[in-house]
Motif scaffolding. Structure first.
Motif, short mmCIF file in Angstrom:
data_model
loop_
_atom_site.label_atom_id
_atom_site.label_comp_id
_atom_site.label_asym_id
_atom_site.label_seq_id
_atom_site.Cartn_x
_atom_site.Cartn_y
_atom_site.Cartn_z
N GLN A 151 0.83 -1.21 0.00
CA GLN A 151 0.00 0.00 0.00
C GLN A 151 0.86 1.26 0.00
N VAL A 152 1.91 1.26 0.83
CA VAL A 152 2.80 2.42 0.90
C VAL A 152 3.48 2.66 -0.44
N LEU A 153 3.97 1.59 -1.07
CA LEU A 153 4.67 1.73 -2.34
C LEU A 153 3.71 2.10 -3.47
N ARG A 154 2.50 1.56 -3.41
CA ARG A 154 1.54 1.82 -4.49
C ARG A 154 0.94 3.23 -4.38
N GLU A 155 0.55 3.62 -3.18
CA GLU A 155 -0.12 4.90 -3.01
C GLU A 155 0.85 6.03 -2.67
N ARG A 156 2.10 5.65 -2.38
CA ARG A 156 3.15 6.63 -2.08
C ARG A 156 2.75 7.58 -0.94
N ARG A 157 2.19 6.99 0.09
CA ARG A 157 1.87 7.73 1.31
C ARG A 157 2.06 6.82 2.52
N GLY A 158 2.36 7.44 3.66
CA GLY A 158 2.68 6.66 4.85
C GLY A 158 1.48 5.97 5.46
N THR A 159 1.76 4.98 6.27
CA THR A 159 0.72 4.26 7.01
C THR A 159 1.31 3.78 8.32
N SER A 160 0.45 3.35 9.21
CA SER A 160 0.92 2.83 10.51
C SER A 160 -0.01 1.71 10.96
N TYR A 161 0.53 0.84 11.77
CA TYR A 161 -0.25 -0.28 12.28
C TYR A 161 0.44 -0.81 13.54
N GLU A 162 -0.29 -1.61 14.30
CA GLU A 162 0.26 -2.23 15.50
C GLU A 162 0.30 -3.74 15.31
N ARG A 163 1.31 -4.35 15.89
CA ARG A 163 1.39 -5.80 15.85
C ARG A 163 2.27 -6.30 16.98
N GLN A 164 2.29 -7.60 17.17
CA GLN A 164 3.16 -8.22 18.15
C GLN A 164 4.33 -8.88 17.44
N LEU A 165 5.49 -8.83 18.07
CA LEU A 165 6.65 -9.52 17.52
C LEU A 165 7.49 -10.09 18.65
N SER A 166 8.25 -11.10 18.31
CA SER A 166 9.21 -11.68 19.26
C SER A 166 10.58 -11.18 18.89
N ASP A 167 11.27 -10.54 19.85
CA ASP A 167 12.60 -10.01 19.56
C ASP A 167 13.63 -11.13 19.56
N ALA A 168 14.89 -10.76 19.43
CA ALA A 168 15.96 -11.75 19.33
C ALA A 168 16.07 -12.63 20.57
N GLN A 169 15.60 -12.12 21.72
CA GLN A 169 15.66 -12.89 22.96
C GLN A 169 14.39 -13.72 23.17
N THR A 181 11.39 -12.46 23.53
CA THR A 181 10.42 -11.71 24.32
C THR A 181 9.30 -11.18 23.42
N GLN A 182 8.08 -11.43 23.82
CA GLN A 182 6.92 -10.95 23.06
C GLN A 182 6.72 -9.46 23.34
N ARG A 183 6.63 -8.68 22.28
CA ARG A 183 6.48 -7.24 22.44
C ARG A 183 5.33 -6.72 21.58
N ASP A 184 4.70 -5.66 22.08
CA ASP A 184 3.71 -4.93 21.29
C ASP A 184 4.42 -3.73 20.67
N VAL A 185 4.28 -3.57 19.37
CA VAL A 185 4.97 -2.48 18.69
C VAL A 185 4.00 -1.71 17.80
N GLU A 186 4.34 -0.44 17.59
CA GLU A 186 3.64 0.39 16.62
C GLU A 186 4.61 0.66 15.48
N VAL A 187 4.18 0.35 14.25
CA VAL A 187 5.06 0.46 13.08
C VAL A 187 4.57 1.58 12.17
N HIS A 188 5.50 2.43 11.77
CA HIS A 188 5.20 3.49 10.80
C HIS A 188 6.01 3.21 9.54
N LEU A 189 5.35 3.19 8.40
CA LEU A 189 6.00 3.01 7.11
C LEU A 189 5.87 4.30 6.31
N LEU A 190 7.01 4.78 5.79
CA LEU A 190 7.02 6.01 5.01
C LEU A 190 7.68 5.74 3.66
#
Length: 303
Positions: A82-100, A102-111
């Motif tokens: 969507q970011v590449l096609r519409e050439r505008r930023g977006t944001s979303y939240e998701r969970q990820l497991s880091d290198a250790q 550990t489950q984390r909640d993160v907010e991601v911004h794509l520009l």
């Protein structure tokens, strides 16, 4: 051949680049840049690289699936497209497991990064760790649920008020006063207090004292209901609230009256007994002595 000194412009450029890298490595945000097509990492700060078990150099040249895993890459693919096609930023939240792990909640911004022609040639990624905020939100919800359960489970009336205006009331108090919740919310607490008790209630609220005292409510139909107020101060979500437990003391007063009556009256005839006679006689004699009057006693023997 020994290289000569670097031109001033090159030294300034290197210094500026070092400052920029130091800044990026010290902000509380994980940052990276991915080249399109290919989704190849061309830059990552320490926070982003460490999040996925890499260094600033070892992560370079890797693709998104190689860094975050095939499953996660497929999950975020729609947002990237969507970011590449519409050439505008977006944001979303998701969970990820880091290198250790550990489950984390993160907010991601794509520009998007666009060339002079307007074509999207890459994307910037900024990740903020919001785990602490999510846990705080969850703890707050649990606290609110516990408070709500307590208010509904209590058999005594409970009212919360701020600045003297009602913010919440539990069902037992609504039943005691004969009101509905919408009828009480936002109104002054003094509206529900018997008129002769309002000055004292107002004084307790103004002092901020945590105390217990007898008072009286005003029922919706105008009846006066004797109650006991147990007043406490609470700090909730940055606000200072007053919590008042309202205890119906009609049964207690009736019991006290019955005990007093039994103590001063004959159980068979209901007439005043010896104790009541002595109390009354002592009072009348004291009043007569104070007024300088005489007192007569008439005795009748009832058989």
């Amino acid at each position: 051949m020994t290289p000569g000194p670097e031109p001033d412009e090159l030294q300034a450029l290197r210094a500026e680049r070092a400052q920029l890298r130091m800044l990026c490595n010290n902000v509380p945000v994980a940052m990276a840049y991915f080249e399109h097509p290919g989704d190849i990492c061309r830059y990552a700060n320490q926070g982003y690289a460490a999040m996925f078990g890499h260094t600033e150099t070892s992560i370079l040249g890797l693709t998104v699936p190689q860094i975050i895993g095939e499953e996660a890459a497929a999950l975020i693919r729609p947002q990237v497209d969507q970011v590449l096609r519409e050439r505008r930023g977006t944001s979303y939240e998701r969970q990820l497991s880091d290198a250790q792990g550990t489950q984390r909640d993160v907010e991601v911004h794509l520009l998007p990064h666009c060339a002079a022609s307007g074509e999207a040639i890459g994307a910037y990624v900024l990740i903020s760790d919001i785990t602490r905020h999510r846990r705080a939100d969850a703890a707050l919800r649990e606290s609110e649920e516990r408070l709500a359960k307590f208010m509904h489970a209590s058999v005594e009336g409970i009212v919360f008020h701020k600045g003297g205006f009602v913010t919440d009331v539990n069902p037992p108090l609504l039943e005691l006063g004969g009101y509905t919740l919408p009828e009480m919310l936002g109104r002054s607490t003094l509206d529900f207090v018997a008129p002769d008790q309002r000055d004292r209630v107002k004084s307790v609220m103004a002092s901020g004292a945590e105390t217990t005292y007898d008072s009286a409510l005003l029922h919706r139909d105008g009846r006066r209901i004797p109650v006991e107020f147990i007043v406490r101060t609470l700090h909730y979500q940055g606000d200072t609230l007053r919590m008042t437990i309202v205890r119906d003391i009609r049964d207690r007063l009736e019991a006290q009256a019955r005990i007093h009556h039994l103590a001063h009256h004959d159980a068979l005839t209901g007439l005043p007994n010896r104790t009541a006679f002595i109390d009354r006689a002592e009072l009348l004699m004291a009043q007569a002595a104070t007024a300088g009057r005489s007192l007569a006693l008439l005795f009748i023997d009832l058989d």
